[in-house]
Design a protein around this motif. Structure first.
Motif, PDB file in Angstrom:
ATOM      1  N   GLU A 141       2.251  -1.608 -47.166  1.00 12.93           N
ATOM      2  CA  GLU A 141       1.022  -0.973 -47.642  1.00 12.93           C
ATOM      3  C   GLU A 141       0.661   0.245 -46.796  1.00 12.93           C
ATOM      4  O   GLU A 141       0.202   1.270 -47.318  1.00 12.93           O
ATOM      5  CB  GLU A 141      -0.120  -1.997 -47.627  1.00 12.93           C
ATOM      6  N   ALA A 142       0.879   0.140 -45.475  1.00  9.89           N
ATOM      7  CA  ALA A 142       0.593   1.270 -44.593  1.00  9.89           C
ATOM      8  C   ALA A 142       1.519   2.448 -44.908  1.00  9.89           C
ATOM      9  O   ALA A 142       1.088   3.607 -44.943  1.00  9.89           O
ATOM     10  CB  ALA A 142       0.754   0.847 -43.137  1.00  9.89           C
ATOM     11  N   TYR A 143       2.792   2.135 -45.154  1.00  9.99           N
ATOM     12  CA  TYR A 143       3.758   3.186 -45.494  1.00  9.99           C
ATOM     13  C   TYR A 143       3.400   3.829 -46.834  1.00  9.99           C
ATOM     14  O   TYR A 143       3.449   5.063 -46.979  1.00  9.99           O
ATOM     15  CB  TYR A 143       5.161   2.594 -45.560  1.00  9.99           C
ATOM     16  N   HIS A 144       3.019   2.992 -47.805  1.00 13.79           N
ATOM     17  CA  HIS A 144       2.643   3.503 -49.128  1.00 13.79           C
ATOM     18  C   HIS A 144       1.447   4.444 -49.003  1.00 13.79           C
ATOM     19  O   HIS A 144       1.434   5.532 -49.610  1.00 13.79           O
ATOM     20  CB  HIS A 144       2.304   2.335 -50.048  1.00 13.79           C
ATOM     21  N   THR A 145       0.455   4.043 -48.213  1.00 12.59           N
ATOM     22  CA  THR A 145      -0.734   4.881 -48.023  1.00 12.59           C
ATOM     23  C   THR A 145      -0.372   6.202 -47.357  1.00 12.59           C
ATOM     24  O   THR A 145      -0.858   7.270 -47.748  1.00 12.59           O
ATOM     25  CB  THR A 145      -1.768   4.138 -47.156  1.00 12.59           C
TER      26      THR A 145
END
Length: 201
Positions: A141-145
């Motif tokens: 999720e952090a990478y996607h953001t």
């Protein structure tokens, strides 16, 4: 046909032998392993359940619905429908969902399940392996953001076609992200401003 006393004895022996092997293996695993009987009752739960959920193996044993109650409300209807299905002999079912532990914290679970059958084909329930994949999910999720909000244009190609374009790439090309998807590298470069083509070297 009606099961004879001999049939029932064979089934009971199969259950005891299978359960013993499963317990010996699962007692020492890091993941949460458990076995549900055909009616959904907890036959066995490995000690790792407490590390992940905050609830002990005994609590899962004496409170049959606890396994359902800890599922996140947004995932519950999907999971209850899944739990009600009887897996085939060779089926290995996999899915991910969230649970809420005793402290109220959310954990992502990587769930794998397979049916247990006696030698005569009698269905004995499900064996389940649950892995806490919360850290993996948080990283994703952090990478996607990061990718979504980046001012740097990002295109991902696979097999000679665009399979992902972030908003910055769409803005640079004046194409929607959907339109960029499936374009070839040459098609992407052709419609760019000459200065923007430098991004591709």
């Amino acid at each position: 046909r009606v099961k004879t006393q001999v049939d029932l004895k064979i089934i009971e022996e199969d259950v005891r032998e299978s359960e013993s092997r499963f317990r010996n293996m699962a007692d020492f695993t890091y993941d949460w392993e458990y076995w549900l009987n055909p009616k959904g009752g907890m036959v066995y739960s490995s000690p790792s359940c407490e590390r992940i959920t905050g609830y002990s193996a005994e609590e899962f044993s004496v409170t049959p619905l606890l396994i359902e109650e800890i599922v996140h409300p947004d995932d519950r209807s999907r999971i209850l429908k899944y739990f009600s299905k009887k897996p085939g002999k060779k089926d290995i079912q996999e899915l991910t969902f969230r649970i809420i532990d005793r402290k109220g914290e959310i954990h992502w679970i990587g769930h794998q399940c397979r049916g247990v059958y006696a030698e005569n084909g009698e269905y004995l329930g499900k064996r389940v392996s649950n892995r806490d994949i919360t850290e993996q999910k948080q990283s994703e999720e952090a990478y996607h953001t990061l990718v979504e909000n980046s001012i740097q244009e990002l295109l991902i190609f696979q097999d000679g076609r665009v399979v992902f374009a972030n908003p910055a790439a769409a803005e640079m090309s004046d194409y929607s992200r959907e339109a960029l998807t499936s374009m070839t590298p040459d098609e992407v470069i052709e419609q760019m401003h000459p200065e923007d083509r430098k991004v591709f070297g």
